[in-house]
Design an enzyme around this catalytic site. Sequence first.
Site, PDB file in Angstrom:
ATOM      1  N   CYS A 132       0.825  -1.207   0.000  1.00  0.00           N
ATOM      2  CA  CYS A 132       0.000   0.000   0.000  1.00  0.00           C
ATOM      3  C   CYS A 132       0.860   1.258   0.000  1.00  0.00           C
ATOM      4  CB  CYS A 132      -0.916  -0.021   1.226  1.00  0.00           C
ATOM      5  SG  CYS A 132      -1.930   1.449   1.354  1.00  0.00           S
ATOM      6  N   CYS A 135      -0.510   4.098   2.204  1.00  0.00           N
ATOM      7  CA  CYS A 135      -0.318   3.922   3.648  1.00  0.00           C
ATOM      8  C   CYS A 135       1.144   4.166   4.023  1.00  0.00           C
ATOM      9  CB  CYS A 135      -0.673   2.505   4.088  1.00  0.00           C
ATOM     10  SG  CYS A 135      -2.100   1.785   3.300  1.00  0.00           S
ATOM     11  N   ASP A 136       2.067   3.678   3.214  1.00  0.00           N
ATOM     12  CA  ASP A 136       3.468   3.616   3.640  1.00  0.00           C
ATOM     13  C   ASP A 136       4.435   4.493   2.840  1.00  0.00           C
ATOM     14  OD1 ASP A 136       2.653   1.644   5.431  1.00  0.00           O
ATOM     15  OD2 ASP A 136       2.970   0.044   3.982  1.00  0.00           O
TER      16      ASP A 136
END
Length: 308
Positions: A132, A135-136
Site C-alpha cells: 500500500c 499507507c506507507d
Amino acid sequence: MRDVVILGSGCAGWTAALYLARANLKPLVLTGTQMGGLLTTTSIVENYPGFPQGVDGTALMVQMMEQAQKFGAEVEFGVVADQVTLGKGKQQICAGKKIIETKALIVSTGAGHRHLDVPGEKELETKGVTYCATCDGALPMFRNQPVVVVGGGDSACEEATFLTRFASKVYLVHRRGELRASKIMAERALGNPKIQPVWNSVVESVEGVKEGKVTGVRLKDTGTGKSSVLACAGVFIAVGHVPNTQIFKGQLNMDEAGYLQLATGSRTNVEGVFGAGDCADKVYRQAITAAGMGCMAAIDAERYLAGG
Ligand code: NAP
C-alpha cells in the site's frame, strides 16, 4: 435473531447497510479489520460519479458509513467473522467469542492483496516490502530513495505515480511488455519522468533479509532468462487481489479463484445469503460497481425477508 447482518465495510457493505437501514431492518455491519476496505488504501478516487474534483478514498467510506448510520445501521468496528454456519432461514456467525444469528446475511467481505510468494517477501514485510503506497509511501525509509513497484494494472500505475512525491526514482516492474492499466492511468505513469518501466521482468526474490531491510529485488528477464539485482529501498507490490471468502469454502459456491458465484442478482446457493462487491466480482471491481452490487443485495435481502 437479527433480520440482517452485513459482513464487510467497503462500498458494497455500506450501500447495502444504507438501503436496509432505510427499509427499517436495522442491519448490523461487522466492519472486519479494515474499516472501508480497499478503497481506504487508495488516494484520490477520480471515477466515483458525483465528485468532479475527486474524493479521498477514506473520506468517501466514512461518509458512506455515516449515511448508513443516520438511518439506523448498527456498526461493530474491528469485528471479524471467523466461522459461519449457513442454512435455510438461519445464518450463524462466530466472531471471536461472539455468536450472532440472523435470517439474512450479506457477504461483502471484499478482497485482499495478492502476494508474489517469492523468497524475502514475507521476511521483509514492514521492512521495505509493502502492499500500500498511500499507507506507507511517505515513510522516512523511502524518502529520496529508489523504490520498485511490481505490477502492470491500475493499482501499480496509481502507486508508482503517488510514490514519485517521495522517492528519488520509481521502477515499475512488469512481467509483460505492455501495461494492463486503463489508458489514462498508464499514460500518467509512463509520462512521469521519475518513473522508469522495467518490462518483461519477474521478481525472483526480495534482497536484504540478512540486513533486516530491503536492499533490492532480483529480477529475471523473461526474454533472455538473465537474472540481475536492482537496488532499491522499497518494494510496493500491486499484483492484484484475492477475494476474502475462505471462511465460506464448502458452504457457498465459488470459482477456483475463490470468487462467490451468484445466481439471479445477488443470491448465493444458500437461501437468505447474498453476495456483493469484490468478493463476488472478478470482472469490474470498481467502487461504483461494488456499491451497485450492495444495493442489489439489500433489495434481494429485503424481498427475501418479506417472503418474496
Ligand atoms: P489487476 O488489474 O488484476 O492487475 C494486476 C497486475 O499484476 C497485472 O498487470 C498482472 O500482470 C500483474 N500480476 C498478477 N500476478 C502477478 C505475479 N504473480 N507476478 C507479477 N505480476 C503479476 O489488479 P489492480 O491493478 O489491483 O486492479 C484491480 C481492479 O481495481 C481493476 O479493475 C482496476 O481497474 C481497479 N482499480 C481502479 C483504479 C482507478 O480507476 N482509480 C485504481 C486501482 C485499481 P498481467 O497484466 O500480465 O496479467
